[in-house]
Design a protein around this motif. Sequence first.
Motif, PDB file in Angstrom:
ATOM      1  N   UNK A 187      -3.546  38.569 -23.603  1.00  0.00           N
ATOM      2  CA  UNK A 187      -4.826  37.995 -23.988  1.00  0.00           C
ATOM      3  C   UNK A 187      -4.753  36.480 -23.799  1.00  0.00           C
ATOM      4  N   UNK A 188      -5.827  35.833 -24.134  1.00  0.00           N
ATOM      5  CA  UNK A 188      -5.867  34.369 -24.027  1.00  0.00           C
ATOM      6  C   UNK A 188      -6.029  33.792 -25.404  1.00  0.00           C
ATOM      7  N   UNK A 189      -5.398  32.642 -25.621  1.00  0.00           N
ATOM      8  CA  UNK A 189      -5.606  31.955 -26.878  1.00  0.00           C
ATOM      9  C   UNK A 189      -5.765  30.467 -26.616  1.00  0.00           C
ATOM     10  N   UNK A 190      -6.422  29.811 -27.533  1.00  0.00           N
ATOM     11  CA  UNK A 190      -6.682  28.388 -27.412  1.00  0.00           C
ATOM     12  C   UNK A 190      -5.941  27.655 -28.522  1.00  0.00           C
ATOM     13  N   UNK A 191      -5.247  26.587 -28.159  1.00  0.00           N
ATOM     14  CA  UNK A 191      -4.580  25.771 -29.175  1.00  0.00           C
ATOM     15  C   UNK A 191      -5.631  25.195 -30.118  1.00  0.00           C
ATOM     16  N   UNK A 231       9.389  33.804 -36.034  1.00  0.00           N
ATOM     17  CA  UNK A 231       9.547  32.529 -35.340  1.00  0.00           C
ATOM     18  C   UNK A 231       8.158  31.972 -35.046  1.00  0.00           C
ATOM     19  N   UNK A 232       8.143  30.860 -34.365  1.00  0.00           N
ATOM     20  CA  UNK A 232       6.859  30.256 -34.025  1.00  0.00           C
ATOM     21  C   UNK A 232       6.999  29.541 -32.696  1.00  0.00           C
ATOM     22  N   UNK A 233       5.872  29.205 -32.111  1.00  0.00           N
ATOM     23  CA  UNK A 233       5.846  28.469 -30.857  1.00  0.00           C
ATOM     24  C   UNK A 233       5.014  27.208 -31.049  1.00  0.00           C
ATOM     25  N   UNK A 234       5.452  26.131 -30.407  1.00  0.00           N
ATOM     26  CA  UNK A 234       4.691  24.893 -30.436  1.00  0.00           C
ATOM     27  C   UNK A 234       3.940  24.728 -29.121  1.00  0.00           C
ATOM     28  N   UNK A 235       2.820  24.050 -29.194  1.00  0.00           N
ATOM     29  CA  UNK A 235       2.009  23.785 -28.012  1.00  0.00           C
ATOM     30  C   UNK A 235       2.769  22.838 -27.071  1.00  0.00           C
ATOM     31  N   UNK A 270       0.400  19.264 -27.106  1.00  0.00           N
ATOM     32  CA  UNK A 270       0.302  18.401 -28.289  1.00  0.00           C
ATOM     33  C   UNK A 270       1.498  18.570 -29.223  1.00  0.00           C
ATOM     34  N   UNK A 271       2.367  19.545 -28.939  1.00  0.00           N
ATOM     35  CA  UNK A 271       3.587  19.776 -29.709  1.00  0.00           C
ATOM     36  C   UNK A 271       3.327  20.112 -31.168  1.00  0.00           C
ATOM     37  N   UNK A 272       2.155  20.622 -31.448  1.00  0.00           N
ATOM     38  CA  UNK A 272       1.869  21.112 -32.792  1.00  0.00           C
ATOM     39  C   UNK A 272       1.944  22.634 -32.781  1.00  0.00           C
ATOM     40  N   UNK A 273       1.897  23.223 -33.967  1.00  0.00           N
ATOM     41  CA  UNK A 273       2.066  24.659 -34.099  1.00  0.00           C
ATOM     42  C   UNK A 273       0.975  25.420 -33.350  1.00  0.00           C
ATOM     43  N   UNK A 274       1.412  26.256 -32.449  1.00  0.00           N
ATOM     44  CA  UNK A 274       0.466  27.023 -31.645  1.00  0.00           C
ATOM     45  C   UNK A 274       0.301  28.432 -32.191  1.00  0.00           C
ATOM     46  N   UNK A 275       1.408  29.067 -32.503  1.00  0.00           N
ATOM     47  CA  UNK A 275       1.357  30.479 -32.844  1.00  0.00           C
ATOM     48  C   UNK A 275       2.600  30.818 -33.652  1.00  0.00           C
ATOM     49  N   UNK A 300       5.180  37.268 -28.810  1.00  0.00           N
ATOM     50  CA  UNK A 300       4.285  36.701 -27.796  1.00  0.00           C
ATOM     51  C   UNK A 300       4.982  35.629 -26.955  1.00  0.00           C
ATOM     52  N   UNK A 301       4.665  35.626 -25.655  1.00  0.00           N
ATOM     53  CA  UNK A 301       5.116  34.583 -24.745  1.00  0.00           C
ATOM     54  C   UNK A 301       3.869  33.837 -24.277  1.00  0.00           C
ATOM     55  N   UNK A 302       3.960  32.514 -24.234  1.00  0.00           N
ATOM     56  CA  UNK A 302       2.767  31.721 -23.936  1.00  0.00           C
ATOM     57  C   UNK A 302       2.920  31.009 -22.601  1.00  0.00           C
ATOM     58  N   UNK A 303       1.927  31.152 -21.750  1.00  0.00           N
ATOM     59  CA  UNK A 303       1.931  30.458 -20.460  1.00  0.00           C
ATOM     60  C   UNK A 303       0.694  29.581 -20.400  1.00  0.00           C
ATOM     61  N   UNK A 304       0.925  28.297 -20.182  1.00  0.00           N
ATOM     62  CA  UNK A 304      -0.179  27.351 -20.186  1.00  0.00           C
ATOM     63  C   UNK A 304      -1.071  27.560 -18.961  1.00  0.00           C
ATOM     64  N   UNK A 305      -2.352  27.728 -19.199  1.00  0.00           N
ATOM     65  CA  UNK A 305      -3.316  27.892 -18.116  1.00  0.00           C
ATOM     66  C   UNK A 305      -4.072  26.587 -17.898  1.00  0.00           C
TER      67      UNK A 305
END
Length: 60
Positions: free
Chosen positions: A5-9, A29-33, A36-41, A49-54
Amino acid sequence: MQLPDEMTCPHCGSIYERTYTKVSMRDKDYADCDVCERRLDSWNGSVIPMHRLIKRGELP
Ligand SMILES: [Zn+2]
């Protein structure tokens, strides 16, 4: 099996494609953006979840 799916910071508006990996042990665990290096997920379970920047968001 969860579909990508898609998510927005929430902090900078960067858009990520999120895909999921099943692991054998629960993980908390968590992932940072990347932008902006703030909490993403964050997650707590055996589907990670694995996050790929679009699209990069705008930093304030
Ligand atoms: Zn961000």
